[in-house]
Design a protein around this motif. Structure first.
Motif, PDB file in Angstrom:
ATOM      1  N   UNK A   1       6.039  15.434 -10.290  1.00  0.00           N
ATOM      2  CA  UNK A   1       7.895  15.841 -10.327  1.00  0.00           C
ATOM      3  C   UNK A   1       7.569  17.069 -10.806  1.00  0.00           C
ATOM      4  N   UNK A   2       6.356  17.767 -11.256  1.00  0.00           N
ATOM      5  CA  UNK A   2       6.322  18.575 -12.566  1.00  0.00           C
ATOM      6  C   UNK A   2       5.039  19.680 -11.916  1.00  0.00           C
ATOM      7  N   UNK A   3       6.043  21.028 -12.780  1.00  0.00           N
ATOM      8  CA  UNK A   3       6.020  22.044 -11.889  1.00  0.00           C
ATOM      9  C   UNK A   3       3.997  21.618 -12.424  1.00  0.00           C
TER      10      UNK A   3
ATOM     11  N   UNK B   1       9.293  28.397  -6.661  1.00  0.00           N
ATOM     12  CA  UNK B   1       9.188  27.380  -5.829  1.00  0.00           C
ATOM     13  C   UNK B   1       9.518  26.009  -6.126  1.00  0.00           C
ATOM     14  N   UNK B   2      10.156  25.290  -5.510  1.00  0.00           N
ATOM     15  CA  UNK B   2      10.176  23.972  -6.106  1.00  0.00           C
ATOM     16  C   UNK B   2       8.977  22.999  -5.489  1.00  0.00           C
ATOM     17  N   UNK B   3       8.640  23.502  -4.478  1.00  0.00           N
ATOM     18  CA  UNK B   3       7.234  22.681  -4.537  1.00  0.00           C
ATOM     19  C   UNK B   3       6.363  23.609  -4.153  1.00  0.00           C
ATOM     20  N   UNK B   4       5.607  23.010  -6.088  1.00  0.00           N
ATOM     21  CA  UNK B   4       4.893  24.007  -6.116  1.00  0.00           C
ATOM     22  C   UNK B   4       3.175  23.666  -5.810  1.00  0.00           C
ATOM     23  N   UNK B   5       2.585  23.025  -5.163  1.00  0.00           N
ATOM     24  CA  UNK B   5       1.559  22.201  -5.000  1.00  0.00           C
ATOM     25  C   UNK B   5       1.571  20.631  -3.961  1.00  0.00           C
TER      26      UNK B   5
ATOM     27  N   UNK C   1      -5.351   8.585  -1.348  1.00  0.00           N
ATOM     28  CA  UNK C   1      -5.211   8.774   0.465  1.00  0.00           C
ATOM     29  C   UNK C   1      -4.193   9.959   0.736  1.00  0.00           C
ATOM     30  N   UNK C   2      -2.785   9.250  -0.136  1.00  0.00           N
ATOM     31  CA  UNK C   2      -2.259  10.053   0.528  1.00  0.00           C
ATOM     32  C   UNK C   2      -1.613  11.850  -0.269  1.00  0.00           C
ATOM     33  N   UNK C   3      -0.950  12.088   0.822  1.00  0.00           N
ATOM     34  CA  UNK C   3      -1.347  14.122   0.214  1.00  0.00           C
ATOM     35  C   UNK C   3       0.469  13.911  -0.809  1.00  0.00           C
ATOM     36  N   UNK C   4       0.910  14.049  -1.734  1.00  0.00           N
ATOM     37  CA  UNK C   4       1.453  14.095  -2.981  1.00  0.00           C
ATOM     38  C   UNK C   4       2.151  15.114  -2.740  1.00  0.00           C
ATOM     39  N   UNK C   5       3.634  15.269  -2.795  1.00  0.00           N
ATOM     40  CA  UNK C   5       4.124  16.796  -3.320  1.00  0.00           C
ATOM     41  C   UNK C   5       4.236  17.283  -4.564  1.00  0.00           C
ATOM     42  N   UNK C   6       3.870  18.418  -5.041  1.00  0.00           N
ATOM     43  CA  UNK C   6       4.283  18.279  -6.910  1.00  0.00           C
ATOM     44  C   UNK C   6       5.413  19.245  -6.590  1.00  0.00           C
ATOM     45  N   UNK C   7       6.776  18.367  -7.076  1.00  0.00           N
ATOM     46  CA  UNK C   7       8.041  19.350  -7.093  1.00  0.00           C
ATOM     47  C   UNK C   7       8.757  19.404  -8.796  1.00  0.00           C
ATOM     48  N   UNK C   8       9.468  20.672  -8.605  1.00  0.00           N
ATOM     49  CA  UNK C   8      10.262  20.258  -9.914  1.00  0.00           C
ATOM     50  C   UNK C   8      11.303  19.648  -9.553  1.00  0.00           C
ATOM     51  N   UNK C   9      12.262  20.053 -11.108  1.00  0.00           N
ATOM     52  CA  UNK C   9      13.932  19.912 -10.353  1.00  0.00           C
ATOM     53  C   UNK C   9      14.713  21.450  -9.978  1.00  0.00           C
ATOM     54  N   UNK C  10      13.735  22.683 -10.845  1.00  0.00           N
ATOM     55  CA  UNK C  10      14.554  24.056 -10.381  1.00  0.00           C
ATOM     56  C   UNK C  10      13.658  24.632 -10.285  1.00  0.00           C
ATOM     57  N   UNK C  11      13.406  25.790  -9.310  1.00  0.00           N
ATOM     58  CA  UNK C  11      12.363  26.754  -8.890  1.00  0.00           C
ATOM     59  C   UNK C  11      11.899  27.095  -9.813  1.00  0.00           C
TER      60      UNK C  11
END
Length: 300
Positions: free
Chosen positions: A12-14, A116-120, A133-143
């Protein structure tokens, strides 16, 4: 469960590249052990590297080699793909370091110029990988806008290439934590940037020339990355901090191979430097979509 929770928080971090064995947030002496969970290692033997006076000259040679590398253009709608081989500390937060098996990690970092909220995206595979095997979004609380926390190609290309000017800029960008010197924070920030991105050759060369100006940088004649490849390493000594990082380069080509990470933590009984992390950069490429794998990597 602690490792799963930790990975979920990390996702969930940048999308700060931590493949260079640097945790997203550095920690002082008492809590340095927590960083090992996010990092990788080959052995827990104590480490007393041989000291040489040639780090500055070696960094200048590395800069020259980087300047001669091919220019790779990256569009804002593309992703930088990095595949690495890692070994992680699977021990508890308070216990001794326990090394897991080597596993592969793949990262796709978005290059869009807007916040971006989802940065990678990330995906792990192999024994001891978290959520394999899971493709996990790396998201942040703020863009998150492009910058040191999300280094896009366009942002990196905008940085000054004069080493003095770049070093001044990096001193402003670095965020030292308690017990960490500004120079150590800058050294670690450079490590983050050179290991997980694609950038213009002039920018890469400027990073190495800026690092050569940091007091305390030294060369280690022999270092081994997570893939077992031997090379020369560059490190920076900060005796007041519990962590030390090494950048490992091929002796002939001077290309970046990977990294190592050491900790000292008397509160956990670690009174000498202990290798707590290592990584090997196996492939870096530019792709058009998240989850897309370069042809060479797909054939493996």
């Amino acid at each position: 469960m602690q490792r799963i929770d930790d990975d979920s928080r990390r996702a969930r971090q940048p999308f700060v590249r931590r493949r260079f064995a640097r945790p997203a947030v550095l920690v002082p002496l008492v809590s340095a052990a927590l960083a090992g969970v996010l990092l990788t290692t080959v052995t827990t033997a104590g480490h007393t590297p041989a000291e040489t006076p040639s780090a500055s000259a070696t960094l200048q040679r590395i800069a020259t080699a980087a300047m001669a590398s091919d220019t790779i253009r990256v569009r804002d709608d593309q992703f930088v793909y990095v595949r690495s081989l890692d070994r992680s500390n699977t021990g508890s937060f308070t216990g001794p370091i326990k090394l897991g098996a080597p596993h592969t990690e793949e990262h796709w970092s978005a290059q869009a110029s807007r916040p971006l909220r989802i940065t990678g995206w990330l995906r792990s595979s192999g024994k001891d990988a978290i959520m394999p095997g899971q493709l996990i979004p790396v998201d942040a609380t703020e863009p998150v806008p492009p910058g040191a926390a999300r280094p896009t190609y366009r942002w990196l290309a905008s940085l000054p290439t004069d080493p003095d000017a770049l070093l001044a800029r990096l001193r402003k960008e670095a965020r030292p934590v308690e017990g960490e010197s500004t120079d150590q924070a800058v050294f670690s920030l450079i490590g983050d940037l050179i290991s997980g991105t694609v950038m213009p050759p002039a920018t890469a060369a400027a990073f190495y020339r800026a690092a050569a100006k940091l007091p305390g940088v030294r060369e280690i004649p022999d270092a081994v990355d997570a893939a077992g490849r031997h090379g020369i390493a560059i490190t920076l000594d900060d005796t007041g901090f519990a962590t030390r990082y090494e950048w490992i380069f091929d002796r002939k080509t001077l290309a970046l191979l990977g990294s190592r990470f050491y900790i000292t933590d008397p509160d956990r009984g670690i009174t000498t430097e202990t290798l707590a992390g290592t990584s090997a950069v196996m492939e870096t490429a530019v792709v058009d979509r998240k989850g897309e794998v370069p042809v060479r990597a797909a054939a493996r």
